[in-house]
Design a protein around this motif. Structure first.
Motif, PDB file in Angstrom:
ATOM      1  N   UNK A   1       7.379  -1.547  -5.110  1.00 32.23           N
ATOM      2  CA  UNK A   1       7.443  -2.238  -3.818  1.00 32.23           C
ATOM      3  C   UNK A   1       6.363  -1.671  -2.878  1.00 32.23           C
ATOM      4  N   UNK A   2       6.242  -0.349  -2.870  1.00 30.47           N
ATOM      5  CA  UNK A   2       5.209   0.321  -2.077  1.00 30.47           C
ATOM      6  C   UNK A   2       3.820  -0.180  -2.495  1.00 30.47           C
ATOM      7  N   UNK A   3       3.616  -0.278  -3.802  1.00 37.59           N
ATOM      8  CA  UNK A   3       2.323  -0.710  -4.330  1.00 37.59           C
ATOM      9  C   UNK A   3       1.970  -2.130  -3.881  1.00 37.59           C
ATOM     10  N   UNK A   4       2.998  -2.956  -3.685  1.00 34.31           N
ATOM     11  CA  UNK A   4       2.721  -4.342  -3.307  1.00 34.31           C
ATOM     12  C   UNK A   4       2.152  -4.440  -1.888  1.00 34.31           C
ATOM     13  N   UNK A   5       2.195  -3.335  -1.144  1.00 33.92           N
ATOM     14  CA  UNK A   5       1.578  -3.319   0.187  1.00 33.92           C
ATOM     15  C   UNK A   5       0.211  -2.615   0.151  1.00 33.92           C
ATOM     16  N   UNK A   6      -0.278  -2.356  -1.032  1.00 32.42           N
ATOM     17  CA  UNK A   6      -1.548  -1.635  -1.171  1.00 32.42           C
ATOM     18  C   UNK A   6      -2.526  -2.381  -2.052  1.00 32.42           C
TER      19      UNK A   6
ATOM     20  N   UNK B   1      -3.847   0.973   2.086  1.00 34.86           N
ATOM     21  CA  UNK B   1      -2.724   0.230   2.638  1.00 34.86           C
ATOM     22  C   UNK B   1      -3.236  -1.079   3.230  1.00 34.86           C
ATOM     23  N   UNK B   2      -2.669  -2.202   2.816  1.00 35.92           N
ATOM     24  CA  UNK B   2      -3.148  -3.481   3.331  1.00 35.92           C
ATOM     25  C   UNK B   2      -2.018  -4.279   3.971  1.00 35.92           C
ATOM     26  N   UNK B   3      -0.884  -3.643   4.210  1.00 36.80           N
ATOM     27  CA  UNK B   3       0.234  -4.338   4.858  1.00 36.80           C
ATOM     28  C   UNK B   3       0.716  -5.525   4.050  1.00 36.80           C
TER      29      UNK B   3
END
Lengths: 297, 281
Positions: A34-39, A50-52
């Motif tokens: 889940x964290x990776x999906x914002x990167x 980090x790309x939000x």
């Protein structure tokens, strides 16, 4: 008191391997995905920026990623809608047949279950050969020339045929186990009252095994939404790719492509979170709908 | 009156014949892909592409395809890796799940509810969500293309824990109480009294684990290049012999026949195991 303390100790000792394993292998990876999906992984696979919500915006804003992912979601859902109901109805009919006084029941059961113990990779290879346009057995027996696996309008149906063929035996075994719990005297009573076998099926069998039908439906829908093997083996192979790929590739397949072919961890993670949400929604809807048709005694 | 009974009998007899016909048609449909796989494996390439639907038996059965496939891939090694993977996964799953299942069913310990939630969460989450980080962990441990990499995601099992917990919950309590009165500690109760009573569920879990380890494709494909189990090796063979179907079928025969033979011998256990394990999830 001493006993309680020792139960505490033994309890921890017994669950420790499993809990450590689940945290390392599942809980941490889930959060990490889940964290990776914002990167986004930088050029040359360096850094992790980090790309939000960027990845999710790409998913919803159309563009190449968006169009491809939504098409894949449509393919996946359509495949599931073909495979699950048909495989359940066929399996249910077979299970009812085998639950009666049938000679050779064991043999039939062994045959129907056979595809389950064959690796899907081998199954896909065999069906690729059966479905071959020029030399395949199916086209030659029926004297037709259908491009079963490369015509974008047909290929998903062909994949569903493979899926149904693979899974009816598994569903049937579960139905058969549940049918054997239905008391025989219900049927005897119904026969005396003059109910036909078909009537008996709808008013006795179906309600009594509805919890199992519900269970199989929920688990098969989840499995259907995760289809990968046959698409990888049939659509992902060969030079230049299969022309039917865009209209057949599933969410797990594009997850594999983004994450492990293109090493785009961010988009890969986003696709798989999207799949998680889809599965959760579909399962929740089924859980609510079950109150209308599943009978628990 | 007599004629009516006769009619009912007649129609039920007709129904039974219809049932047999349907069962035979379905059986035939299930078996054709296997038969065609085996027959093609013994054909030459030319023979396989001159298919005449009424002549399906190879003119002269030849083993060249098998030889070619074995030459390009060491099947003995593939069998070895696959068997080791299955045995490893089964032992790990049965061992950890038998222990944890007992604790969750019968012992009171600190944090039990939270820990059981972890088990249930894992059960409900699609496994693809774990794959990227699992791959990254194996990579950073420098273990890509190893046996450890193949084993990694299957070291513990939430499903098995749940299954074994259900099995223990179904056992009467007085057995343990009697053993405790006899002076056994919890470890002894588990080992000598309780664990032997859930043998059927252990077997079911073992069979379930074995089948799924054998069928797995995505994970071995991702982590390993050379140390492959059968399913992933078939994928790379297909890349090699793209349209040489007799060779591909020979490879499929070599990959599937051992498992089919084991299945035919132990079919009762397979079917019961799946019915027990599959229905509990």
């Amino acid at each position: 008191m001493a006993r309680r303390k020792s139960a505490n100790l033994w309890g921890w000792l017994f669950v420790l391997p499993t809990i450590i394993g689940l945290i390392v292998l599942n809980i941490y990876p889930m959060i990490r995905t889940i964290w990776q999906s914002f990167h986004r992984v930088g050029d040359f696979g360096l850094g992790n920026e980090f790309v939000g919500m960027d990845n999710y915006e790409r998913l919803f804003a159309g563009g190449i990623f968006g169009a491809e992912i939504w098409q894949a979601a449509a393919n996946t859902i359509f495949y599931t809608l073909l495979e699950v109901p048909l495989s359940i109805v066929i399996a249910l009919i077979l299970a009812v047949f085998l639950n009666g006084k049938i000679r050779g029941r064991t043999t039939f059961r062994v045959i129907f279950f056979l595809p389950m113990i064959v690796a899907p990779a081998a199954v896909a290879m065999v069906w690729r050969w059966l479905f071959n346009t020029e030399f395949g057995l199916i086209n030659n027996v029926f004297g037709i020339r259908v491009s079963w696996l490369s015509n974008p309008n047909i290929a998903l149906f062909s994949l569903a045929i493979i899926g149904i063929w693979s899974v009816i035996g598994y569903n049937m075994i579960l139905f058969l186990a549940s049918l054997q719990d239905v008391p025989r005297d219900y049927y005897e009573a119904a026969s005396i009252d003059g109910a036909s076998p078909i009537r008996q099926f709808f008013s006795i069998t179906l309600p009594l095994i509805s919890p199992m039908i519900f269970f199989v439906t929920v688990t098969r829908v989840i499995a259907g939404l995760q289809i990968f093997d046959s698409i990888f083996m049939i659509m992902g192979m060969g030079t230049g790719g299969n022309p039917a790929l865009p209209r057949t590739q599933s969410l797990v397949y594009i997850f594999y492509r983004y994450a492990f072919i293109n090493r785009n961890w961010g988009m890969g993670a986003t696709v798989v979170v999207f799949l998680l949400v889809l599965i959760a929604l579909v399962t929740a809807v089924q859980m609510i709908a079950q109150k209308k048709w599943v009978h628990y005694n | 009156m007599k004629t009516k009974a006769g009619n009912v009998e007649k129609s039920s007899k007709l129904g039974r014949i219809l049932v047999y016909i349907i069962l035979l048609i379905v059986s035939f449909t299930m078996l054709v892909p296997f038969l065609w796989m085996v027959l093609t494996a013994f054909m030459t390439q030319t023979e396989s592409t001159q298919v005449n639907p009424f002549v399906i038996i190879p003119a002269n059965w030849q083993l060249n395809n098998f030889r070619d496939v074995i030459d390009s891939m060491n099947f003995m090694r593939l069998y070895g890796v696959t068997v080791a993977l299955i045995v490893g996964r089964v032992i790990a799953a049965v061992l950890t799940a038998t222990l944890a299942g007992y604790a969750f069913a019968r012992l009171e310990f600190f944090g039990k509810k939270v820990l059981f939630t972890i088990v249930v969460v894992q059960l409900m989450i699609p496994s693809q969500i774990f794959i990227i980080p699992q791959f990254q962990m194996v990579q950073s441990l420098g273990q890509l293309d190893t046996f450890f990499a193949l084993m990694f995601p299957g070291l513990v099992t939430a499903f098995g824990t749940f299954l074994l917990r259900q099995a223990y919950l179904g056992l009467p309590r007085d057995l343990e109480e009697a053993a405790i009165l006899d002076g056994c500690n919890i470890g002894q109760v588990f080992l000598f009294v309780m664990a032997p009573l859930v043998k059927a569920s252990m077997v079911a879990l073992g069979i379930f684990t074995a089948i799924f380890a054998y069928r797995e494709l995505l994970w071995p494909l991702i982590v390993n290049r050379t140390l492959l189990p059968l399913s992933a090796a078939l994928a790379s063979l297909q890349g090699q012999f793209v349209t040489h179907f007799p060779r591909l079928m020979a490879a499929a025969v070599l990959a599937t026949i051992p498992m089919i033979i084991i299945y035919l011998i132990f079919q009762k256990h397979f079917v019961e195991g799946i019915a027990t394990a599959g229905g509990k999830l």
